[in-house]
Design an enzyme around this catalytic site. Structure first.
Site, PDB file in Angstrom:
ATOM      1  N   HIS A 186       0.819  -1.226   0.000  1.00 13.47           N
ATOM      2  CA  HIS A 186       0.000   0.000   0.000  1.00 13.47           C
ATOM      3  C   HIS A 186       0.853   1.276   0.000  1.00 13.47           C
ATOM      4  CE1 HIS A 186      -3.660  -2.218   0.439  1.00 13.47           C
ATOM      5  NE2 HIS A 186      -3.332  -2.720   1.614  1.00 13.47           N
TER       6      HIS A 186
ATOM      7  N   HIS B 151      -6.190  -7.246  -0.641  1.00 13.56           N
ATOM      8  CA  HIS B 151      -6.345  -5.801  -0.874  1.00 13.56           C
ATOM      9  C   HIS B 151      -5.587  -5.388  -2.140  1.00 13.56           C
ATOM     10  CE1 HIS B 151      -6.713  -6.396   3.560  1.00 13.56           C
ATOM     11  NE2 HIS B 151      -7.748  -5.576   3.389  1.00 13.56           N
TER      12      HIS B 151
ATOM     13  N   ASP C 244      -4.483 -12.893   3.399  1.00 13.50           N
ATOM     14  CA  ASP C 244      -5.693 -12.398   4.061  1.00 13.50           C
ATOM     15  C   ASP C 244      -6.964 -12.670   3.256  1.00 13.50           C
ATOM     16  OD1 ASP C 244      -4.656 -10.629   2.203  1.00 13.50           O
ATOM     17  OD2 ASP C 244      -4.655  -8.890   3.546  1.00 13.50           O
TER      18      ASP C 244
ATOM     19  N   ASP D 217      -2.582 -10.787  -2.419  1.00 11.87           N
ATOM     20  CA  ASP D 217      -3.173 -10.233  -1.197  1.00 11.87           C
ATOM     21  C   ASP D 217      -4.620  -9.826  -1.495  1.00 11.87           C
ATOM     22  OD1 ASP D 217      -2.061  -8.823   1.591  1.00 11.87           O
ATOM     23  OD2 ASP D 217      -3.747  -7.733   0.694  1.00 11.87           O
TER      24      ASP D 217
HETATM   25 ZN   LIG Z   1      -4.063  -7.272   2.589  1.00  9.98          ZN
END
Ligand SMILES: [Zn+2]
Length: 309
Positions: free
Chosen positions: A126, A165, A244, A163
């Site tokens: 991120h 996200h 995740d 991931d």
């Molecule tokens: Zn994540």
């Protein structure tokens, strides 16, 4: 396969406070599992060095790097965003998490090992060129990719990000870089609410609806990632390995199983064997349910290390 395992004790001292899901116990759980299964003894273990400012500055603004150094507290916690904080050990952990990927790239490109896994935190995908967010300070994978391109003159490097996200930082850094292909899957709409419409012919974003399972994941990898990777023919592969999306991880509403992480790692091994001289650097991103995280990292590393895919 010779597989490097790279970490550092400083990565256990970065702590964003009681109850924060991105906690030191994540690394302890992984290492205990690797120890208990006998896998750790088969790996080449290395301590992560501190990334240098020059290495970070290939993907981050100098002013941003300096602001992170300045922000480091001598006691207590300081907040960088709503869910990202620094304690007195965070700066060192973040520099080592980025340095781990540089070392991993070096070891793989020099032929010391075939592939590498970085068991480090804070995570990175991120982090944008001038912004910390979503538990991330420096974009560890991006720092390693930039090292491989600049130091070793690679022309085509792929980042594969599973991931749950969207790796907004990796996309922001490499969106217009012809040397980098970024393939990702992520729950959408979901934090950080980006990626659904920002791709191009090297940014292969595949949003997943909530409740998507491993069958959906395998289908989109087969339909979207693999043909693009066949076209791009990466000389080296980096993996933003987040766990995740697992069904036991309540960070997301996507339902991957342990077997899905085995499967995707086999696909990555096959691409690396075909195009990349087996060169894979995998880097821990998310994964917050400690038991499934530990099991799936062990399964991932087992496939990286296996003689046969
Ligand atoms: Zn994540």
């Amino acid at each position: 396969m010779q597989t490097a395992y790279i970490g550092h004790p400083d990565c256990l001292k970065h702590d964003m406070g009681m109850g924060h899901p991105e906690c030191p116990q994540r690394l302890t759980a992984i290492e205990n599992e690797l120890q208990a299964t006998g896998l750790l003894a088969q790996l080449q273990c290395y301590e992560a060095p501190l990334a240098t400012t020059d290495q970070l500055a290939r993907v981050h603004a100098l002013g941003y790097i300096e602001s992170i150094r300045q922000a480091a507290p001598t006691a207590g916690l300081i907040a960088l965003d709503a869910d990202t904080a620094m304690n007195p050990f965070t700066l060192s952990a973040a520099l080592r998490a980025a340095g781990a990927v540089v070392l991993a790239a070096e070891l793989v490109l020099m032929g010391t090992v075939n592939n590498a896994f970085c068991a480090t935190r804070p995570p990175g995908h991120h982090a944008e060129s001038d912004r910390a967010m979503g538990f991330c300070l420096f974009n560890n994978v991006a720092v390693g990719v930039a090292h491989a391109i600049r130091q070793h003159q690679l022309q085509r490097v792929a980042i594969l990000d599973f991931d749950v996200h969207h790796g907004n930082g990796s996309e922001e850094i490499f969106h217009d870089n012809p040397h980098v292909m970024l393939c990702s899957t992520f729950q959408h709409p979901f934090y950080p609410y980006s990626g659904a419409n920002s791709g191009n012919d090297r940014i292969i974003n595949v949003p997943l609806r909530r409740d998507a399972d491993g069958a959906v994941f395998r289908q989109v990898v087969n339909e979207h990632w693999l043909p693009e990777l066949d076209r791009f023919k990466p000389e080296m592969i980096f993996v933003s390995a987040g766990f995740d999306a697992h069904r036991d991880d309540d960070m997301s509403q996507v339902h991957f199983s342990d077997d899905d992480y085995v499967w995707i790692t086999q696909q990555i091994r096959a691409i690396a064997e075909q195009y990349s001289q087996d060169r894979i650097v995998s880097v821990l991103e998310g994964g917050y349910e400690l038991r499934s995280l530990a099991r799936c990292v062990a399964a991932h590393v087992r496939v990286l290390h296996a003689q046969e895919i």
